[in-house]
Design a protein around this motif. Sequence first.
Motif, PDB file in Angstrom:
ATOM      1  N   ASN A  71       0.887  -1.233  -0.048  1.00  0.00           N
ATOM      2  CA  ASN A  71      -0.013  -0.115   0.060  1.00  0.00           C
ATOM      3  C   ASN A  71       0.786   1.162  -0.064  1.00  0.00           C
ATOM      4  O   ASN A  71       1.817   1.334   0.843  1.00  0.00           O
ATOM      5  CB  ASN A  71      -0.771   0.149   1.376  1.00  0.00           C
ATOM      6  CG  ASN A  71      -1.939  -0.982   1.248  1.00  0.00           C
ATOM      7  OD1 ASN A  71      -2.648  -1.053   0.640  1.00  0.00           O
ATOM      8  ND2 ASN A  71      -1.685  -1.973   2.272  1.00  0.00           N
ATOM      9  N   GLU A  72       0.632   2.247  -0.845  1.00  0.00           N
ATOM     10  CA  GLU A  72       1.201   3.459  -0.924  1.00  0.00           C
ATOM     11  C   GLU A  72       0.263   4.480  -0.229  1.00  0.00           C
ATOM     12  O   GLU A  72      -0.928   4.842  -0.543  1.00  0.00           O
ATOM     13  CB  GLU A  72       1.440   3.840  -2.245  1.00  0.00           C
ATOM     14  CG  GLU A  72       2.368   3.082  -3.109  1.00  0.00           C
ATOM     15  CD  GLU A  72       2.637   3.548  -4.406  1.00  0.00           C
ATOM     16  OE1 GLU A  72       2.879   4.675  -4.455  1.00  0.00           O
ATOM     17  OE2 GLU A  72       2.894   2.766  -5.410  1.00  0.00           O
ATOM     18  N   LEU A  73       0.932   5.280   0.713  1.00  0.00           N
ATOM     19  CA  LEU A  73      -0.094   5.976   1.614  1.00  0.00           C
ATOM     20  C   LEU A  73       0.541   7.384   1.763  1.00  0.00           C
ATOM     21  O   LEU A  73       1.915   7.492   1.555  1.00  0.00           O
ATOM     22  CB  LEU A  73      -0.053   5.704   2.905  1.00  0.00           C
ATOM     23  CG  LEU A  73      -0.626   4.033   3.130  1.00  0.00           C
ATOM     24  CD1 LEU A  73      -0.165   3.572   4.381  1.00  0.00           C
ATOM     25  CD2 LEU A  73      -2.162   4.090   2.764  1.00  0.00           C
ATOM     26  N   THR A  74      -0.265   8.281   1.829  1.00  0.00           N
ATOM     27  CA  THR A  74       0.215   9.701   2.086  1.00  0.00           C
ATOM     28  C   THR A  74      -0.431  10.483   3.202  1.00  0.00           C
ATOM     29  O   THR A  74      -1.458  10.036   3.529  1.00  0.00           O
ATOM     30  CB  THR A  74      -0.293  10.866   0.887  1.00  0.00           C
ATOM     31  OG1 THR A  74       0.174  10.204  -0.134  1.00  0.00           O
ATOM     32  CG2 THR A  74       0.240  12.137   1.463  1.00  0.00           C
ATOM     33  N   HIS A  75       0.540  10.771   4.354  1.00  0.00           N
ATOM     34  CA  HIS A  75       0.089  11.336   5.632  1.00  0.00           C
ATOM     35  C   HIS A  75      -0.865  12.303   5.489  1.00  0.00           C
ATOM     36  O   HIS A  75      -0.572  13.525   4.725  1.00  0.00           O
ATOM     37  CB  HIS A  75       1.392  11.562   6.384  1.00  0.00           C
ATOM     38  CG  HIS A  75       1.125  12.058   7.754  1.00  0.00           C
ATOM     39  ND1 HIS A  75       1.320  13.348   8.419  1.00  0.00           N
ATOM     40  CD2 HIS A  75       0.359  11.347   8.806  1.00  0.00           C
ATOM     41  CE1 HIS A  75       1.014  13.226   9.587  1.00  0.00           C
ATOM     42  NE2 HIS A  75       0.594  12.131   9.994  1.00  0.00           N
TER      43      HIS A  75
END
Length: 97
Positions: A91-95
């Motif tokens: 999973n690629e996530l952005t805070h």
Amino acid sequence: MSKKLTITADIYAKPDRIDLVKAELLKLVEVTRAEDGCLQYDLHQDNVDPTHFFFHENWESRAHWEAHMENAHLAAYQTATEGAVADFKVNELTHIA
């Protein structure tokens, strides 16, 4: 300007290959932490399901993570664990907060 990227990776070893997968994942930690752009690279093993390994990673940018994915040590891991991993999800996530 590049944004920091968080990666989570769920790796499930085949039940009879847990020790192999764990040993190969552990080999990735030190070398990856030394890579350019790596801010955090933590490996976990589930307390209830020992086949489940989990990486929590933070990278300076997606470009740094992409460079990481092309490194020889990841290719060596894939070769060493061929047929030993039951499932793998990234999973690629952005805070955001």
